[in-house]
Design a protein around this motif. Structure first.
Motif, PDB file in Angstrom:
ATOM      1  N   HIS A 168      18.485  -0.648   9.814  1.00  0.00           N
ATOM      2  CA  HIS A 168      17.213  -1.365   9.906  1.00  0.00           C
ATOM      3  C   HIS A 168      16.223  -0.580  10.780  1.00  0.00           C
ATOM      4  N   LEU A 169      16.734  -0.018  11.863  1.00  0.00           N
ATOM      5  CA  LEU A 169      15.849   0.732  12.772  1.00  0.00           C
ATOM      6  C   LEU A 169      15.351   2.005  12.104  1.00  0.00           C
ATOM      7  N   GLN A 170      16.247   2.625  11.347  1.00  0.00           N
ATOM      8  CA  GLN A 170      15.860   3.820  10.583  1.00  0.00           C
ATOM      9  C   GLN A 170      14.737   3.460   9.594  1.00  0.00           C
ATOM     10  N   SER A 171      14.892   2.306   8.969  1.00  0.00           N
ATOM     11  CA  SER A 171      13.895   1.857   8.007  1.00  0.00           C
ATOM     12  C   SER A 171      12.551   1.556   8.679  1.00  0.00           C
ATOM     13  N   LEU A 172      12.608   0.915   9.843  1.00  0.00           N
ATOM     14  CA  LEU A 172      11.372   0.641  10.584  1.00  0.00           C
ATOM     15  C   LEU A 172      10.657   1.951  10.938  1.00  0.00           C
ATOM     16  N   GLN A 173      11.438   2.932  11.405  1.00  0.00           N
ATOM     17  CA  GLN A 173      10.851   4.238  11.747  1.00  0.00           C
ATOM     18  C   GLN A 173      10.139   4.845  10.539  1.00  0.00           C
ATOM     19  N   LEU A 174      10.819   4.782   9.395  1.00  0.00           N
ATOM     20  CA  LEU A 174      10.238   5.345   8.176  1.00  0.00           C
ATOM     21  C   LEU A 174       8.968   4.591   7.769  1.00  0.00           C
ATOM     22  N   PHE A 175       9.036   3.268   7.815  1.00  0.00           N
ATOM     23  CA  PHE A 175       7.869   2.451   7.455  1.00  0.00           C
ATOM     24  C   PHE A 175       6.678   2.788   8.363  1.00  0.00           C
ATOM     25  N   PHE A 176       6.933   2.871   9.653  1.00  0.00           N
ATOM     26  CA  PHE A 176       5.830   3.158  10.583  1.00  0.00           C
ATOM     27  C   PHE A 176       5.282   4.572  10.373  1.00  0.00           C
ATOM     28  N   GLU A 177       6.173   5.528  10.099  1.00  0.00           N
ATOM     29  CA  GLU A 177       5.705   6.901   9.801  1.00  0.00           C
ATOM     30  C   GLU A 177       4.780   6.916   8.586  1.00  0.00           C
ATOM     31  N   LEU A 178       5.185   6.162   7.564  1.00  0.00           N
ATOM     32  CA  LEU A 178       4.355   6.123   6.351  1.00  0.00           C
ATOM     33  C   LEU A 178       3.035   5.397   6.619  1.00  0.00           C
ATOM     34  N   CYS A 179       3.063   4.386   7.478  1.00  0.00           N
ATOM     35  CA  CYS A 179       1.808   3.707   7.847  1.00  0.00           C
ATOM     36  C   CYS A 179       0.850   4.685   8.531  1.00  0.00           C
ATOM     37  N   VAL A 180       1.404   5.551   9.398  1.00  0.00           N
ATOM     38  CA  VAL A 180       0.560   6.553  10.066  1.00  0.00           C
ATOM     39  C   VAL A 180       0.056   7.562   9.031  1.00  0.00           C
ATOM     40  N   LYS A 181       0.949   7.999   8.153  1.00  0.00           N
ATOM     41  CA  LYS A 181       0.586   8.980   7.117  1.00  0.00           C
ATOM     42  C   LYS A 181      -0.607   8.505   6.288  1.00  0.00           C
ATOM     43  N   ARG A 225       0.837  -1.215   0.000  1.00  0.00           N
ATOM     44  CA  ARG A 225       0.000   0.000   0.000  1.00  0.00           C
ATOM     45  C   ARG A 225       0.868   1.261   0.000  1.00  0.00           C
ATOM     46  N   ILE A 226       1.938   1.233   0.789  1.00  0.00           N
ATOM     47  CA  ILE A 226       2.822   2.402   0.866  1.00  0.00           C
ATOM     48  C   ILE A 226       3.588   2.598  -0.442  1.00  0.00           C
ATOM     49  N   ILE A 227       4.037   1.518  -1.031  1.00  0.00           N
ATOM     50  CA  ILE A 227       4.735   1.617  -2.322  1.00  0.00           C
ATOM     51  C   ILE A 227       3.850   2.316  -3.357  1.00  0.00           C
ATOM     52  N   TYR A 277       4.631   5.720  -6.036  1.00  0.00           N
ATOM     53  CA  TYR A 277       4.037   5.769  -7.378  1.00  0.00           C
ATOM     54  C   TYR A 277       2.880   6.759  -7.478  1.00  0.00           C
ATOM     55  N   ASN A 278       2.597   7.427  -6.351  1.00  0.00           N
ATOM     56  CA  ASN A 278       1.513   8.410  -6.316  1.00  0.00           C
ATOM     57  C   ASN A 278       0.182   7.838  -6.817  1.00  0.00           C
ATOM     58  N   LEU A 279      -0.020   6.559  -6.566  1.00  0.00           N
ATOM     59  CA  LEU A 279      -1.281   5.900  -6.955  1.00  0.00           C
ATOM     60  C   LEU A 279      -2.122   5.705  -5.693  1.00  0.00           C
ATOM     61  N   HIS A 280      -3.232   6.413  -5.623  1.00  0.00           N
ATOM     62  CA  HIS A 280      -4.041   6.374  -4.393  1.00  0.00           C
ATOM     63  C   HIS A 280      -5.330   5.595  -4.570  1.00  0.00           C
ATOM     64  N   ASN A 281      -5.498   5.025  -5.734  1.00  0.00           N
ATOM     65  CA  ASN A 281      -6.749   4.306  -6.005  1.00  0.00           C
ATOM     66  C   ASN A 281      -6.518   2.838  -6.372  1.00  0.00           C
ATOM     67  N   VAL A 282      -5.434   2.256  -5.847  1.00  0.00           N
ATOM     68  CA  VAL A 282      -5.236   0.817  -6.003  1.00  0.00           C
ATOM     69  C   VAL A 282      -5.807   0.149  -4.756  1.00  0.00           C
ATOM     70  N   THR A 283      -6.722  -0.783  -4.930  1.00  0.00           N
ATOM     71  CA  THR A 283      -7.346  -1.439  -3.773  1.00  0.00           C
ATOM     72  C   THR A 283      -6.825  -2.873  -3.654  1.00  0.00           C
ATOM     73  N   ASP A 284      -7.112  -3.511  -2.527  1.00  0.00           N
ATOM     74  CA  ASP A 284      -6.703  -4.902  -2.365  1.00  0.00           C
ATOM     75  C   ASP A 284      -7.834  -5.703  -1.733  1.00  0.00           C
ATOM     76  N   THR A 285      -7.849  -6.989  -2.051  1.00  0.00           N
ATOM     77  CA  THR A 285      -8.933  -7.845  -1.571  1.00  0.00           C
ATOM     78  C   THR A 285      -8.426  -9.278  -1.405  1.00  0.00           C
ATOM     79  N   VAL A 286      -9.000 -10.016  -0.462  1.00  0.00           N
ATOM     80  CA  VAL A 286      -8.689 -11.434  -0.287  1.00  0.00           C
ATOM     81  C   VAL A 286      -9.714 -12.232  -1.101  1.00  0.00           C
ATOM     82  N   PRO A 287      -9.251 -12.931  -2.151  1.00  0.00           N
ATOM     83  CA  PRO A 287     -10.199 -13.604  -3.052  1.00  0.00           C
ATOM     84  C   PRO A 287     -10.562 -15.016  -2.559  1.00  0.00           C
ATOM     85  N   ASP A 288     -11.589 -15.600  -3.171  1.00  0.00           N
ATOM     86  CA  ASP A 288     -11.969 -16.982  -2.877  1.00  0.00           C
ATOM     87  C   ASP A 288     -11.013 -17.976  -3.530  1.00  0.00           C
ATOM     88  N   LEU A 289     -10.517 -17.616  -4.703  1.00  0.00           N
ATOM     89  CA  LEU A 289      -9.659 -18.536  -5.452  1.00  0.00           C
ATOM     90  C   LEU A 289      -8.233 -18.482  -4.924  1.00  0.00           C
TER      91      LEU A 289
END
Lengths: 277, 277
Positions: A250-263, A114-116, A121-133
């Motif tokens: 690695h810790l720097q990366s975790l911080q960045l990932f979590f910041e983006l998750c909050v964003k 989702r963050i990628i 990629y500035n794509l805000h309308n890509v959705t995700d779903t858990v399928p039956d298949l």
């Protein structure tokens, strides 16, 4: 009289965890292994029915007040990770408005995806779903889908025609220059007073175990490969690819990932990174 | 010019399939393995994108007009099967009105369970559902649930307190005196003309492969056990438990199972058992 003979440790029967566990008992670990799929072990760890486990980074972020992190160990990638893959019939930038099929197995990987899309990629309308298949079926039908773990490794080895494969660890590294941390070793806070010595020893036991395996990968890979439906070289190269360290970057990366998750409203608040002292 | 170099064969990376595949190539099989989870391979086989595969008995019943059976080979149990287990806090006869959690993985096992309740326990109001939580979590919370495969083997080895375990292969045998056939080797009819010699040879290749493995189980079990999160003895005993034959009694059992499926509206019609000649 003690209630338990030692730590209970989550044992995940996935390829990327074998380097932690293969030599662990001979390096002085005297606790109990509780084997289970990641979602089960996450739940047991949250509830304090498991003392320590490798678990997904996003699980830490979601329930960080319950945990301390074991220093020095993770499941990370510095570039390609090989087992967290988006399969797509078109380039990522062309996935605007599309729906991505995902399994319910991984909280970290789907939030990384989702963050990628949103941040890189500035794509805000890509959705995700858990399928039956099964995800593999959809990929063979040339639909975009995220597949992780041993199944992703297998499908990448027999890539359906007309499909491209995008490695999420590689994209993160290209965009940030940082490793991506998929899993952390988490300790439930309830256990701190009961097993201080065992917890203090665990880090070194893990380090020794990994060194021993890395010194002689083939004998272990031989048996493991068959059960996973992969060839030996694939397993050996996968283990060599994964970065099991947890250092400053690695810790720097975790911080960045979590910041983006909050964003992007994937987390309510940014977790603190609290370590076992 | 041929389109393909040989048969494409479904390869299921589960413990109970390893005895088929481990020695197959050295016994003259020259086709291609397509690795996948059972639901995926079922779908590929239905669509003719896979030529031959071990697949669930119920999948045969559902689409039998598309298939021929390879004589002599199955995955069956003559009594306990060890990997198709109902976990329950009470006896089966006390499950009236309860809901059983199941995974979506196995069509055959869930229909066997439905038949066991209806035909053998006269319980017509036991329902089943695929839950959001991992089955293991529900079992630890003492809810009745069906678990199959390597995960069932693992959980039976660390049975949660207050839970009983019922082996569906054992119940079928106690009630009918017959083995239960969980999986069959199925050939898509489209392939019959293209590979007559290869199909004719496959049965003997499988038989030789299994004999070779059975003669020396431990070396293979050693590596496989770790990847499955089980100990070596458990794997060896599991392979010895499974009955890989397909003889008269097995066919009689299949007929009875399919009749009961029709009786309880789990199948529209009773399939014919058609074999490769």
């Amino acid at each position: 009289m003690e209630l338990s003979a030692g730590l209970t440790l989550g044992y995940i029967p996935y390829l990327n965890c074998i380097p932690f566990f293969h030599h662990l008992k001979e390096n002085g670990f005297h606790g109990e292994f509780i084997t289970g799929v990641p979602s089960e072990l996450n739940q047991m760890l949250q509830q304090g029915r498991l003392d320590v486990s490798p678990s997904s980074s996003f699980e830490y972020a979601r329930n960080w007040k319950k945990y301390l992190l074991l220093p020095g160990h993770s499941i990370s990638s510095f570039g390609r990770v090989k087992s967290v893959l988006l399969f797509s019939p078109v380039d990522l930038s062309e996935l605007s408005g599309r729906e991505i099929s995902i399994t319910g197995e991984s909280a970290t990987s789907i939030n990384l995806l989702r963050i990628i899309f949103r941040e890189f990629y500035n794509l805000h309308n890509v959705t995700d779903t858990v399928p039956d298949l099964p995800i593999e079926t959809l990929i063979r039908e040339r639909k975009p889908a995220l597949l992780i773990g041993d199944r992703a490794l297998r499908l990448a080895g027999q890539l359906p025609s007309g499909m491209q494969v995008f490695d999420l660890g590689e994209i993160w590294y290209q965009q940030t220059g940082l490793p991506f941390v998929f899993a952390l070793w988490m300790i439930h806070r309830n256990v701190l007073d009961r097993f201080p010595l065992e917890l203090a020893a665990l880090g070194e036991q893990l380090q020794k175990s990994q060194r021993q395996l890395m010194a002689d990968l083939y004998p272990v890979a031989k048996g493991v490969a068959e059960a996973a439906g992969l060839d030996i070289e694939t397993v050996v190269n996968y283990w060599k690819t994964i970065d099991y360290q947890l250092e400053a970057e690695h810790l720097q990366s975790l911080q960045l990932f979590f910041e983006l998750c909050v964003k992007y409203n994937l987390l309510d608040e940014k977790p603190e990174l609290n370590f076992l002292q």
